[in-house]
Write an enzyme that holds these catalytic residues in place. Structure first.
Site, PDB file in Angstrom:
ATOM      1  N   SER A   1       0.842  -1.192   0.000  1.00 43.54           N
ATOM      2  CA  SER A   1       0.000   0.000   0.000  1.00 43.54           C
ATOM      3  C   SER A   1       0.889   1.257   0.000  1.00 43.54           C
ATOM      4  CB  SER A   1      -0.932  -0.051   1.218  1.00 43.54           C
ATOM      5  OG  SER A   1      -1.994   0.855   1.060  1.00 43.54           O
TER       6      SER A   1
ATOM      7  N   ARG B   1     -11.776   6.815   9.736  1.00 40.70           N
ATOM      8  CA  ARG B   1     -11.281   5.444   9.759  1.00 40.70           C
ATOM      9  C   ARG B   1     -12.353   4.460   9.281  1.00 40.70           C
ATOM     10  NH1 ARG B   1      -6.769   2.352   9.384  1.00 40.70           N
ATOM     11  NH2 ARG B   1      -6.796   0.545  10.744  1.00 40.70           N
TER      12      ARG B   1
ATOM     13  N   ASP C   1      -8.727  -6.700  -4.416  1.00 40.39           N
ATOM     14  CA  ASP C   1      -8.294  -5.385  -3.927  1.00 40.39           C
ATOM     15  C   ASP C   1      -8.865  -4.315  -4.850  1.00 40.39           C
ATOM     16  OD1 ASP C   1      -6.975  -3.084  -3.144  1.00 40.39           O
ATOM     17  OD2 ASP C   1      -4.980  -3.983  -3.132  1.00 40.39           O
TER      18      ASP C   1
ATOM     19  N   HIS D   1      -7.959  -5.387  -0.125  1.00 39.20           N
ATOM     20  CA  HIS D   1      -6.653  -4.739   0.038  1.00 39.20           C
ATOM     21  C   HIS D   1      -5.923  -5.254   1.275  1.00 39.20           C
ATOM     22  CE1 HIS D   1      -3.688  -1.616  -0.531  1.00 39.20           C
ATOM     23  NE2 HIS D   1      -3.898  -1.127   0.681  1.00 39.20           N
ATOM     24  N   ASP D   2      -6.671  -5.477   2.351  1.00 40.85           N
ATOM     25  CA  ASP D   2      -6.085  -5.939   3.608  1.00 40.85           C
ATOM     26  C   ASP D   2      -5.348  -7.265   3.480  1.00 40.85           C
ATOM     27  OD1 ASP D   2      -6.282  -4.044   5.514  1.00 40.85           O
ATOM     28  OD2 ASP D   2      -7.946  -4.948   6.618  1.00 40.85           O
TER      29      ASP D   2
END
Lengths: 393, 393
Positions: free
Chosen positions: A163, A233, A329, A362-363
């Site tokens: 990232s 967040r 992602d 993405h994580d």
């Protein structure tokens, strides 16, 4: 509540007086920023794992993501949790600290001990807040070169990150090719897309809309823009997961009850999950630092900084590249990695590329993904042989 | 600024005393809600276009989306803009008001004149705020049946709507099949996904985090949670567009300047665009109404409300269905429509389904999309012949 208070206090202390090692750069060694401004004095908080070999050829720099830190393979002093990449980095792991000397530093602009908006501005004796100049990915990397110099390392065996960390990897490879033997940009891209800028802007507006933010001077005022930062967040967290993963993990499952409450409490598990993500984040992260980190990512555009042609960023490079993307992602879709791969091919670079099939979004780059680990491990092994490094004992 | 003040004042007035027609339902005609509570008295603000024929067989009910209103084909009194579907609805248009009698009502819980959180609570003499019971898609539709009764219409020629409007269409078809000759749910689904609930929850938390929200009592307090609502709208707006469209329209283009400013102003066009979307939205929409509308969508689950099998919602239906989805819609992806189509097939219903190729995302249903218009027009023409309606003059 006492635990949360303790975490917040710890976070405040770690921003200026970190538990990790610190490299201090005095007035004689200022950091030149892309904005044209200068940061001086400044400090870099970092951790190292393993030992540097005699040839000083086994060092790996790991670059952290937006809200990451230097505790890649050791306990985070605020949360008490294991290092954020401990599944990948450690003795006998894929990035084997019995073989490699691993360095991980908190980026400039961060809040875990490197100079950032929560640090004391020597000119005023108060927290920088928005008086800290904007930092870019290029500035973060320039600061890291000074740390690497300080550690007496001329050429890194590898620079690795996911990232925002992957952006730093690309910047290292483009700006300091002679210092990077291998580069592994993971779940990243050569520039931030319009949609990604849009999500970041929502997050920044959420922080700035919080009256506790006080125009960025909340530390001096003894306040905390927790609600705004939590909303930021929450919005960002959705982009780290895939629709499929959200559906699999939560679906429309209700929270601790059989039926709908017909109200605005968290009826669905996904709601309490997101609220929890927001709440725990604000205990460990500085709101202004969040603004600076998101801005650095938005500004990143490797080609634009080099005349508009991405391949020109990698002309005559001898660095060996390994790119990794994840099918689900949607923040840094595979296409972003492919664009970099095409540019590297056009530049005649040595490049391997793996797209990992996963529904974790993405994580995934932070999670135990065997195929991903195998790809990284295989690439590093082969590169280590080429570099003449011994096998792990 | 004077124009913005005027719009805000107008919005406040329209919530209780709308420019449109109003159907009032007194204590003798209460609205039973899915929560078990009762709303009474209540009112529905609505507009009609065209004329009801003698057989009362040419009425089309159009259901609006999350932040839509009754002004489907006439000027919005707050913004002064044309009706939100004027490209589709009007004399000689695809939904020809020379041929059909078109009804569009503001949903219950809305803020354009139907009873909602900004309406006066007769028990207290003050705005309902969060004392208004939660309303569901089922409640919105139940209220609409009372309006349709009031207009002396037994069976609607068609019920048409996109997004939240499409949910209402499905609810109509499932709960009142004998009253619906044709149903057109567009860019919708039979339930709200975990990801969609997640984005809504972010929006609600953004509103509630704004101290001007005052626990929902901002109208009484003479305040407006504008910043929180603007953040909610900005986050939601990203989900209405596609990544491709954002890239095409904005990319990384800078706003009115040649170079980066190295600050937190809107450097990129996408940032000023989003800020503008947030700012104009708060002038025309009530923050509590936004909470109620998002909650209604989150709660929608047509199968769960009918024993868990979606096909059971449509058993023995004689309604003719036409579903439309858009390829780049990631809020209600085509798969959501396909799920409904499969259930309708399993129920033996008459159903046609069109997936429109477009890069304009969820918002495509509000835009001029020739293939979409042609599909709707063709379907309505054929149904009108089956229903024995004359051709347009």
């Amino acid at each position: 509540m006492a635990a949360r208070r303790a975490r917040k206090l710890k976070a405040t202390n770690e921003a200026t007086d970190p538990s990790s090692r610190v490299a201090r750069f005095g007035p004689d060694r200022p950091l030149s920023l892309d904005s044209g401004k200068v940061l001086s004095p400044f400090q870099i908080a970092y951790e190292t794992y393993g030992a540097l070999n005699e040839a000083r050829s086994n060092a790996i720099l790991i670059c952290h993501a937006l809200t990451g830190d230097q505790y890649v393979a050791s306990r985070n002093p605020i949360t008490g949790k294991p290092g954020w990449w401990e599944s990948l980095v450690g003795p006998g792991k894929v990035i084997d600290t019995g073989r490699f000397f691993v360095i991980c530093s908190n980026v400039i602009g961060g809040c875990l001990g490197s100079t950032g908006p929560a640090s004391l501005n020597p000119e005023t004796g108060r927290a920088y807040g928005l008086d800290l100049p904007i930092v870019t990915i290029g500035d973060m990397v320039r600061a890291q070169t000074m740390l690497v110099d300080e550690l007496g390392i001329d050429r890194l065996f590898s620079v690795i990150g996911g990232s925002m960390g992957g952006m730093q990897v690309l910047e290292w490879a483009a700006s300091y090719p002679e210092r990077v033997f291998t580069a592994l940009p993971i779940a990243a891209g050569a520039r931030h897309s319009a949609q990604n800028i849009a999500f970041h802007e929502v997050g920044r507006q959420a922080v700035m809309a919080d009256p506790e933010w006080c125009g960025g001077r909340y530390i001096d005022e003894g306040r905390r823009p927790e609600k705004g930062l939590a909303v930021a967040r929450m919005a960002a967290h959705i982009t780290y997961l895939s629709e499929t993963a959200l559906h699999r993990k939560f679906g429309r499952n209700l929270q601790d009850r059989e039926t709908l409450t017909f109200g605005f409490d968290a009826d669905f598990q996904i709601e309490s999950y997101l609220r929890h993500q927001g709440m725990t984040f604000v205990d460990r992260f500085d709101a202004n630092s969040y603004l600076y980190m998101t801005r650095a990512m938005d500004y990143f555009d490797l080609a634009a900084d080099r005349g508009g042609r991405l391949a020109d960023a990698f002309r005559n490079t001898e660095t060996r590249f390994c790119l990794v993307s994840f099918t689900s992602d949607w923040l840094f879709p595979t296409e972003e990695s492919r664009t970099v791969v095409r540019a590297l091919n056009a530049a005649g670079a040595s490049v391997s590329f793996v797209e990992i099939e996963t529904d974790r979004g993405h994580d995934a780059f932070l999670l135990e993904e065997p195929e991903f680990f195998a790809a990284v491990g295989g690439f590093l092994d082969s590169a280590a042989r080429a570099r003449g490094l011994e096998d792990a004992p």
